[in-house]
Design a protein around this motif. Structure first.
Motif, short mmCIF file in Angstrom:
data_model
loop_
_atom_site.label_atom_id
_atom_site.label_comp_id
_atom_site.label_asym_id
_atom_site.label_seq_id
_atom_site.Cartn_x
_atom_site.Cartn_y
_atom_site.Cartn_z
N SER A 65 0.84 -1.18 0.00
CA SER A 65 0.00 0.00 0.00
C SER A 65 0.88 1.23 0.00
N PRO B 122 0.38 4.86 1.97
CA PRO B 122 -0.32 5.91 2.71
C PRO B 122 -0.13 7.30 2.11
N ARG C 294 -2.47 7.67 -0.70
CA ARG C 294 -3.85 7.77 -0.19
C ARG C 294 -4.15 9.19 0.29
N ARG D 30 -6.54 12.08 -1.63
CA ARG D 30 -7.62 12.70 -0.85
C ARG D 30 -7.53 14.22 -0.89
N GLU E 36 -5.25 2.85 -3.96
CA GLU E 36 -5.42 3.95 -3.02
C GLU E 36 -6.49 4.93 -3.48
#
Length: 521
Positions: free
Chosen positions: A304, A306, A309, A313, A345
């Motif tokens: 992943s 972060p 992500r 956003r 993501e």
């Protein structure tokens, strides 16, 4: 109402050189060709480039450190100043970027802020890669044509971006200093997290990138403009040798290209005063810049991101838009996992019918060093103009899924004063995430967290393992030197989660799978 200082993109141009290596323009010349193409795209006259008050040049690979930077290649010491001179310009803001494929989008974000604050009215962003011709000349020991790369200017340029080394000395000793070694480790972790078999995931990687080749086949600037089947991309062969398991050559970004791209930006008021029609203007509705936990061994996990992500956003929040509002995408595509994790993501399916690339991707369009995403931004400008009601999303990635930049574009104007959130307002969220403790001298029982096998042209060369010891501490290790059986076994079955023993030999860590402990002396 459109604020007069609203930043707008008014021109984008590209250039791909396909001629004899000895006749390839030097890097400053390649940048100039792209700048002229961007100017032509804006519809403005030739003298406008002399009026730019801001100029940023994306860093060339030969200035990135490592083996290439130590080669005896003549080069410009201050590329922005050299390009400004070539264009007859005297911009007050000049900068050169540190290493990172994120930098083209990061520069757009930075230039937009400078324009919105009134610091600049007309900015040129440009970059190039010329390793295609350069390496052919070097291999032929024909250094004469490279003399044109030299620019006598001792003044060091102002630098933009985060210039830290991409990995620690500990990571580098074990092979974590090259993208071709690190991205396969993300890929294997991503596959294992999905619970896919090796065979099923190989098929999925081919299915992901085959549509990219179809886009490249239609792109006149693509380095490899031909469609390829999913099976051809993932099947090892004499022309598609394994590079870093599970990636054969055709799943790797191709950096030895001769390509350049440039973007021209202005304030809305200045663009209007120059006579740029509003139909030519593309607006940056949302943007963000984030940094992952810097060193690979400090990552939260390997399946992943972060930082992606959070960046996604924030860019959507600034634009006031959602994934559903996007009509097209250009996802950074150096290797399949970069696309897979970005899509994950974002909540975007990898087979989304809107498509994931505007250029054709780094392995097929070409991966011109740090400057690939400038080409993506140029394609974004042109696509937005074709669909003036639509919105497009672009992400750019530097080092090892380390540095990220995001942009949301449209011909629909932004209203009111343009402003982006300070990066520090959301970067702290990423920095605060927990990471495992790292040990440089692990000993004893251990488990593989992720891994890869690195190949040379003659075959398997080195296994790399990131693992956890009995205390849960993370380490990096290599497999026993020259042990082909262990490397073949790692490639032959799922090896994430396998147990073994790790020892520290005084210089490096060595990991041996449990099944081979009796055979290793």
């Amino acid at each position: 109402m459109i604020d007069p200082n609203t930043p707008v993109l008014i021109g984008g141009g590209q250039f791909t050189y396909r001629g004899a290596p000895e006749s390839c323009p030097p890097p400053i010349g390649l940048c100039a060709r792209a700048a002229e193409a961007a100017l032509a795209d804006s519809g403005l006259n030739q003298q406008i480039l002399t009026q730019i008050d801001g100029l940023a040049v994306v860093g060339f690979t030969i200035d990135a450190g490592g083996n290439l930077s130590r080669m005896p290649i003549p080069k410009a010491k201050n590329p922005p100043k050299a390009l400004a001179k070539a264009l007859g310009a005297s911009p007050v803001w000049q900068t050169y970027t540190h290493v990172g494929g994120n930098t083209p989008q990061a520069l757009v974000n930075e230039a937009a802020e400078r324009i919105a604050k009134g610091d600049n009215k007309l900015v040129l962003l440009a970059g190039a890669e010329f390793l295609g011709s350069m390496m052919k000349l070097v291999q032929a020991s024909n250094f004469g044509p490279l003399a044109a790369h030299q620019v006598d200017d001792e003044e060091a340029p102002a630098m933009f971006g985060d210039g830290r080394d991409g990995c620690s000395p500990y990571e580098a000793r074990h092979g974590l200093e090259f993208p071709t070694n690190v991205y396969p480790m993300f890929e294997n972790a991503y596959r294992a997290n999905l619970g896919r078999s090796l065979e099923a995931h190989s098929t999925a990687m081919g299915a992901l990138f085959a549509p990219f080749t179809e886009v490249a086949a239609q792109n006149p600037y693509a380095w490899f403009p031909q469609a390829q089947t999913a099976e051809t991309l993932v099947t090892p062969s004499a022309s598609n040798r394994m590079v870093g398991f599970p990636y054969p050559k055709r799943l790797n970004a191709i950096i030895q290209v001769d390509q350049s791209a440039a973007v021209l930006m202005a304030s809305y008021a200045h663009a209007k005063s120059l006579g740029v029609p509003e139909s030519q203007m593309v607006f940056l509705h949302g943007c963000a810049d984030t940094i992952e936990k810097w060193n690979v061994l400090d990552r939260v996990d390997y399946h992943s991101s972060p930082a992606m992500r959070v960046g996604v956003r924030e860019a959507f929040a600034m634009a006031g838009k959602s994934l559903a509002d996007m009509s097209f995408f250009d996802l950074y595509s150096c290797f399949p996992v970069a696309v897979e994790i970005a899509a994950k993501e974002m909540g975007l399916a990898t087979d989304d019918p809107r498509g994931l690339t505007l250029t054709g991707g780094l392995p097929y369009f070409g991966g011109p060093g740090n400057n690939y995403s400038m080409h993506g931004i140029v394609e974004m400008i042109h696509r937005c103009r074709k669909e003036p009601e639509a919105f497009g999303f672009l992400n750019a990635n530097g080092w090892f899924l380390t540095k990220h930049a995001f942009g949301i574009y449209s011909c629909q104007p932004t209203m009111g004063a343009w402003a982006r959130k300070p990066k520090k307002s959301y970067q702290g969220e990423i920095d605060a995430m927990a990471s495992p403790e790292v040990t440089e001298t692990p000993t004893g029982a251990a488990t593989i967290e992720t891994y890869t096998v690195i190949h040379a042209r003659e075959g398997m060369r080195m296994g790399i393992v990131i693992g956890r010891d009995e205390a849960g501490r993370r380490f990096v290790a290599n497999t026993p030197k020259g042990d082909i059986d262990i490397m073949a076994d790692l490639e032959g079955r799922e090896s994430v989660g396998r147990e073994g023993q790790v020892v520290h030999d005084g210089e490096r860590n060595i990991f041996t799978p449990q099944e081979f402990l009796g055979s290793v002396v």
